[in-house]
Design a protein around this motif. Sequence first.
Motif, short mmCIF file in Angstrom:
data_model
loop_
_atom_site.label_atom_id
_atom_site.label_comp_id
_atom_site.label_asym_id
_atom_site.label_seq_id
_atom_site.Cartn_x
_atom_site.Cartn_y
_atom_site.Cartn_z
N TRP A 1 11.27 -2.61 -7.22
CA TRP A 1 12.12 -3.32 -6.25
C TRP A 1 12.67 -2.37 -5.17
O TRP A 1 12.59 -2.65 -3.97
CB TRP A 1 13.25 -4.03 -6.99
N ALA A 2 13.22 -1.25 -5.61
CA ALA A 2 13.87 -0.34 -4.65
C ALA A 2 12.85 0.24 -3.67
O ALA A 2 13.15 0.42 -2.48
CB ALA A 2 14.59 0.79 -5.40
N LYS A 3 11.63 0.48 -4.16
CA LYS A 3 10.60 1.03 -3.26
C LYS A 3 10.18 -0.01 -2.22
O LYS A 3 9.96 0.33 -1.05
CB LYS A 3 9.37 1.46 -4.06
N TYR A 4 10.05 -1.26 -2.66
CA TYR A 4 9.73 -2.32 -1.70
C TYR A 4 10.84 -2.45 -0.66
O TYR A 4 10.57 -2.56 0.54
CB TYR A 4 9.53 -3.67 -2.41
N ALA A 5 12.08 -2.44 -1.16
CA ALA A 5 13.22 -2.61 -0.23
C ALA A 5 13.22 -1.48 0.80
O ALA A 5 13.44 -1.72 1.99
CB ALA A 5 14.53 -2.66 -1.01
N ILE B 1 1.00 8.81 8.13
CA ILE B 1 0.18 7.60 8.29
C ILE B 1 1.04 6.34 8.50
O ILE B 1 0.66 5.44 9.24
CB ILE B 1 -0.80 7.41 7.10
N TRP B 2 2.24 6.31 7.91
CA TRP B 2 3.05 5.08 8.03
C TRP B 2 3.58 4.91 9.45
O TRP B 2 3.52 3.82 10.01
CB TRP B 2 4.18 5.07 6.99
N ASN B 3 4.03 6.02 10.03
CA ASN B 3 4.49 5.93 11.42
C ASN B 3 3.34 5.61 12.36
O ASN B 3 3.50 4.88 13.34
CB ASN B 3 5.17 7.22 11.86
N GLU C 1 12.41 0.18 6.47
CA GLU C 1 11.82 1.01 7.51
C GLU C 1 10.96 0.20 8.48
O GLU C 1 11.07 0.36 9.70
CB GLU C 1 10.99 2.12 6.87
N LEU C 2 10.14 -0.68 7.94
CA LEU C 2 9.24 -1.40 8.85
C LEU C 2 9.99 -2.37 9.74
O LEU C 2 9.61 -2.59 10.90
CB LEU C 2 8.11 -2.09 8.07
N LEU C 3 11.08 -2.95 9.24
CA LEU C 3 11.84 -3.90 10.07
C LEU C 3 12.38 -3.19 11.31
O LEU C 3 12.29 -3.70 12.43
CB LEU C 3 12.99 -4.53 9.28
N GLY C 4 12.93 -1.99 11.09
CA GLY C 4 13.47 -1.24 12.23
C GLY C 4 12.37 -0.78 13.17
O GLY C 4 12.51 -0.82 14.39
N ALA C 5 11.24 -0.36 12.58
CA ALA C 5 10.18 0.26 13.39
C ALA C 5 9.34 -0.76 14.16
O ALA C 5 8.72 -0.41 15.16
CB ALA C 5 9.27 1.11 12.50
N THR C 6 9.30 -2.00 13.69
CA THR C 6 8.37 -2.95 14.31
C THR C 6 9.04 -4.21 14.84
O THR C 6 8.35 -5.16 15.22
CB THR C 6 7.23 -3.35 13.34
N SER C 7 10.37 -4.24 14.85
CA SER C 7 11.03 -5.38 15.50
C SER C 7 11.16 -5.02 16.97
O SER C 7 11.82 -4.04 17.32
CB SER C 7 12.41 -5.65 14.88
N THR C 8 10.51 -5.77 17.83
CA THR C 8 10.50 -5.43 19.26
C THR C 8 10.92 -6.67 20.04
O THR C 8 11.05 -7.76 19.47
CB THR C 8 9.08 -5.02 19.71
N VAL D 1 0.83 -1.21 0.00
CA VAL D 1 0.00 0.00 0.00
C VAL D 1 0.87 1.26 0.00
O VAL D 1 0.48 2.30 -0.54
CB VAL D 1 -0.96 -0.02 1.22
N ARG D 2 2.06 1.16 0.54
CA ARG D 2 2.98 2.30 0.54
C ARG D 2 3.63 2.47 -0.83
O ARG D 2 3.82 3.59 -1.31
CB ARG D 2 4.06 2.06 1.61
N VAL D 3 3.92 1.33 -1.47
CA VAL D 3 4.53 1.39 -2.81
C VAL D 3 3.50 1.87 -3.84
O VAL D 3 3.84 2.53 -4.82
CB VAL D 3 5.11 0.00 -3.19
#
Length: 300
Positions: free
Chosen positions: A215-219, A153-155, A224-231, A132-134
């Motif tokens: 590809w680059a947009k998905y990456a 919205i993404w944050n 971003e999401l890996l850093g923001a949601t790995s807890t 949805v972001r791409v």
Amino acid sequence: MNIDRYRVRPGDRRALSRHHPGDTSTLRDKDAAQERLLRSITHLEERLELLNAQNERALLLVFQGMDASGKDGAIKHVMSGVNPLFTEVHMFKQPSSEEMDHSFLWRAVKALPARGNIGIFDRSYYEDVVVVRVHPELLNLQQLPPDLVGPRIWNERFEDIRSLERHLSRNGTVIRKFFFHVSKEEQRERLLERFETADKNWKFSARDVRERQNWAKYAAAYRELLGATSTKEAPWYVIPADHKWFARLLVAEVINDTLDRMDLKAPVLSQVEKRHLATVRRLLGPSSAPSRRGSVKPRG
Ligand code: AMP
Ligand code: MG
């Protein structure tokens, strides 16, 4: 194998560049991994039986990755021996119009595993901060009030996801998330194979080929999401996925490590329950068959 090396530290936005998709840790080839995978799968089955018997916790496994990253094959192999009676598998595709009339977490919440069960999400609510972001036009389809749609919205979604996962973990659902990290070149090979191998033609999707342009947009979205949601309670693991045999083994070992830390035991009956058991046992009358445990051997 040091599986903790593949866990994404909270806030780490460079996790993808730390791992090469072709990594195989200390394993040299498929043969070396095969036997180990079979042992891991057997161990996994035993632990999941206990998870079910204990009926306190659930295990939720989230699988994400680019097209042809091998997550579906990994789910099939790693879960091959698991009892289907307590396995809940869900695939998340383009949302239906009913699903789009609700918040993006709604359909996932309905699909969460019950206590004692293992839930497998093949894609998940994370698509709502990736595809949805791409493709921002997909956000327009979600019928949100315009004043709630903006760059923040993404944050906000990351925050909502972290809150949901924390809530689940506080209520007994253990969460592990796997990102299948495939290289663009290996993806090309796999998509080509779908063209060239007759019995794989059905898997071919024109969309998958077109999406390579993004590809680059998905990456970037994944970084971003890996850093923001790995807890701590719901960590991501980066699974190097150019070698399917390695990806499968690593996933199995992460799940086993998780289950081994859960102190799973078959429930032990209290004295009262044991007396009740003995009373009920008498209702069945004496046993006529020789013991099935093999303790009584025919003499001869
Ligand atoms: P597949 O996993 O190959 O069967 O494809 C499922 C498709 O559904 C993928 O292209 C996903 O990106 C897409 N999808 C999943 N969730 C969403 C979502 N929330 N919004 C839009 N597309 C989605
Ligand atoms: Mg696909």
